[in-house]
Design an enzyme around this catalytic site. Structure first.
Site, short mmCIF file in Angstrom:
data_model
loop_
_atom_site.label_atom_id
_atom_site.label_comp_id
_atom_site.label_asym_id
_atom_site.label_seq_id
_atom_site.Cartn_x
_atom_site.Cartn_y
_atom_site.Cartn_z
N ARG A 4 0.84 -1.20 0.00
CA ARG A 4 0.00 0.00 0.00
C ARG A 4 0.87 1.25 0.00
O ARG A 4 0.40 2.34 -0.29
CB ARG A 4 -0.92 0.01 1.23
CG ARG A 4 -1.89 -1.14 1.29
CD ARG A 4 -2.79 -1.19 0.07
NE ARG A 4 -3.52 0.04 -0.12
CZ ARG A 4 -4.64 0.38 0.54
NH1 ARG A 4 -5.16 -0.45 1.40
NH2 ARG A 4 -5.24 1.55 0.32
N ARG A 24 3.89 -17.46 -10.69
CA ARG A 24 3.65 -17.92 -12.07
C ARG A 24 4.89 -18.55 -12.66
O ARG A 24 4.83 -19.45 -13.46
CB ARG A 24 3.23 -16.75 -12.95
CG ARG A 24 1.94 -16.10 -12.52
CD ARG A 24 1.57 -15.00 -13.49
NE ARG A 24 1.19 -15.55 -14.78
CZ ARG A 24 1.35 -14.93 -15.96
NH1 ARG A 24 1.92 -13.74 -15.99
NH2 ARG A 24 0.97 -15.50 -17.08
N ARG A 83 3.77 2.40 10.44
CA ARG A 83 3.87 0.96 10.74
C ARG A 83 4.60 0.64 12.04
O ARG A 83 4.62 -0.51 12.47
CB ARG A 83 4.53 0.24 9.56
CG ARG A 83 3.80 0.40 8.24
CD ARG A 83 2.35 -0.08 8.31
NE ARG A 83 1.70 0.01 7.01
CZ ARG A 83 0.46 -0.39 6.76
NH1 ARG A 83 -0.27 -0.91 7.72
NH2 ARG A 83 -0.07 -0.25 5.55
C1 LIG Z 1 -3.04 0.97 11.18
C2 LIG Z 1 -3.42 0.99 9.73
C3 LIG Z 1 -4.64 0.47 9.33
C4 LIG Z 1 -5.00 0.48 7.98
N1 LIG Z 1 -6.20 -0.05 7.62
C5 LIG Z 1 -6.56 -0.07 6.32
C6 LIG Z 1 -7.79 -0.63 5.91
O1 LIG Z 1 -8.58 -1.10 6.72
N2 LIG Z 1 -8.09 -0.65 4.59
C7 LIG Z 1 -7.25 -0.11 3.65
O2 LIG Z 1 -7.56 -0.14 2.46
N3 LIG Z 1 -6.06 0.43 4.01
C8 LIG Z 1 -5.69 0.46 5.31
N4 LIG Z 1 -4.48 0.97 5.67
C9 LIG Z 1 -3.57 1.46 4.62
C10 LIG Z 1 -3.51 3.01 4.58
O3 LIG Z 1 -4.79 3.54 4.25
C11 LIG Z 1 -2.48 3.47 3.55
O4 LIG Z 1 -2.86 3.03 2.26
C12 LIG Z 1 -1.09 2.91 3.85
O5 LIG Z 1 -0.78 3.08 5.20
C13 LIG Z 1 -0.05 3.64 2.98
O6 LIG Z 1 0.10 4.93 3.48
P1 LIG Z 1 0.33 6.18 2.52
O7 LIG Z 1 -0.81 6.37 1.57
O8 LIG Z 1 0.71 7.35 3.40
O9 LIG Z 1 1.65 5.71 1.71
P2 LIG Z 1 2.09 6.05 0.22
O10 LIG Z 1 1.19 5.41 -0.75
O11 LIG Z 1 3.53 5.67 0.15
O12 LIG Z 1 1.92 7.60 0.09
C14 LIG Z 1 2.83 8.50 0.72
C15 LIG Z 1 2.18 9.89 0.83
O13 LIG Z 1 1.97 10.41 -0.48
C16 LIG Z 1 0.76 11.15 -0.51
N5 LIG Z 1 -0.15 10.50 -1.47
C17 LIG Z 1 -0.01 9.27 -2.02
N6 LIG Z 1 -0.99 9.02 -2.88
C18 LIG Z 1 -1.79 10.09 -2.87
C19 LIG Z 1 -2.99 10.42 -3.53
N7 LIG Z 1 -3.59 9.60 -4.37
N8 LIG Z 1 -3.54 11.62 -3.30
C20 LIG Z 1 -2.97 12.49 -2.44
N9 LIG Z 1 -1.84 12.24 -1.76
C21 LIG Z 1 -1.25 11.05 -1.97
C22 LIG Z 1 0.19 11.14 0.90
O14 LIG Z 1 0.67 12.28 1.59
C23 LIG Z 1 0.80 9.89 1.49
O15 LIG Z 1 0.89 9.92 2.91
C24 LIG Z 1 -4.11 1.00 7.00
C25 LIG Z 1 -2.88 1.52 7.43
C26 LIG Z 1 -2.53 1.52 8.75
C27 LIG Z 1 -1.18 2.07 9.16
#
Ligand SMILES: Cc1cc2nc3c(=O)[nH]c(=O)nc-3n(C[C@H](O)[C@H](O)[C@H](O)COP(=O)(O)OP(=O)(O)OC[C@H]3O[C@@H](n4cnc5c(N)ncnc54)[C@H](O)[C@@H]3O)c2cc1C
Length: 230
Positions: free
Chosen positions: A80, A93, A185
């Protein structure tokens, strides 16, 4: 049919590039001072200033490449993290998957809100969990091999395997993307297995980028993000 039970995630640093000094040079290009030598104290001050003010782009200069082994459910969480992370994972695969399955040391219980988990010292509960996970792993892998032996393609036969199957991948990130990963994390809310992986990453981060890591941990884990003393 022998299966291997794995009790932990692992990550080893394959290579890294960059330094605290290089981060400072990248930041100082804005004032034309990137070719001037500054002592460690000035570099430390600059890094803490950048961290405090969320001036993030200098922290994108540098990289760490890890070889990681983790169960598939951890990879689902890991991948993610899209920004500043590159992944190459073993393929179900192109190769036969190994019979290696993650099984936690102790059972975990959940009560109340989502995210409220407790490690349980109930031996019966742990025994039940281990029995089911082991049985399921052995049974699933037997069916996997049965399908392969009958000539079914690996990409189809793998569908029977559970998410505690171990998988390996190369992961490359930069200090900034790693800090976002660690912030999310290493938190109490994160699942134990990815938190353990984050702890390993954190140790490597401290060794490769000591001043950046110190400023980050001061700001993120001692009173809230961005509260570092300049
Ligand atoms: C405790 C916990 C529980 C979670 N539970 C769930 C869950 O139930 N279901 C689920 O689907 N996910 C869940 N997640 C995943 C979470 O929603 C994030 O997808 C994941 O932690 C990656 O974080 P991130 O988007 O900051 O990271 P990255 O994808 O590396 O992004 C880094 C940063 O870039 C920026 N960014 C990236 N993409 C965009 C965008 N499209 N638009 C605007 N800014 C952007 C943001 O500032 C982001 O913080 C969980 C995460 C945690 C830590």
């Amino acid at each position: 049919m022998n299966i291997e039970i794995v009790r932990s995630v692992s990550a080893e640093l394959v290579s890294f590039d960059g330094s605290d000094k290089q981060i400072c040079k990248a930041a100082r290009v804005s004032t034309g001072k990137d070719t001037t030598e500054f002592d460690a104290t000035r570099n430390r001050g600059l890094i803490r200033y950048l961290m405090l003010n969320k001036h993030g782009s200098p922290f994108e200069h540098g990289s760490m490449t890890f070889r990681v082994e983790a169960p598939i459910f951890v990879w689902r969480e890991h991948m993610r993290h899209r920004i500043g992370f590159s992944y190459n994972e073993e393929s179900g695969r192109y190769k036969k998957l190994e019979p290696r399955f993650y099984v936690p040391e102790m059972a975990r219980t959940q009560s109340g809100k989502p995210g409220h988990y407790q490690i349980s010292d109930d031996q019966d509960l742990t025994k039940l969990m281990v029995t089911h996970l082991r049985f399921n792993a052995r049974d699933a892998y037997m069916r996997y091999e049965d399908m392969l032996n009958a000539g079914i393609a690996r990409e189809v036969a793998r569908m029977v395997l559970p998410v505690n199957l171990m998988s390996s991948a190369y992961v490359t990130c930069n200090p900034r993307s790693l800090m976002n990963f660690l912030e999310l994390r290493m938190s109490e809310q994160a699942q134990t297995e990815i938190r353990n992986l984050a702890m390993i990453y954190a140790g490597v981060f401290e060794a490769c980028f000591p001043e950046t890591a110190r400023a980050f941990f001061d700001s993120s884990f001692e009173g809230g993000a961005g509260r570092v003393a300049p």
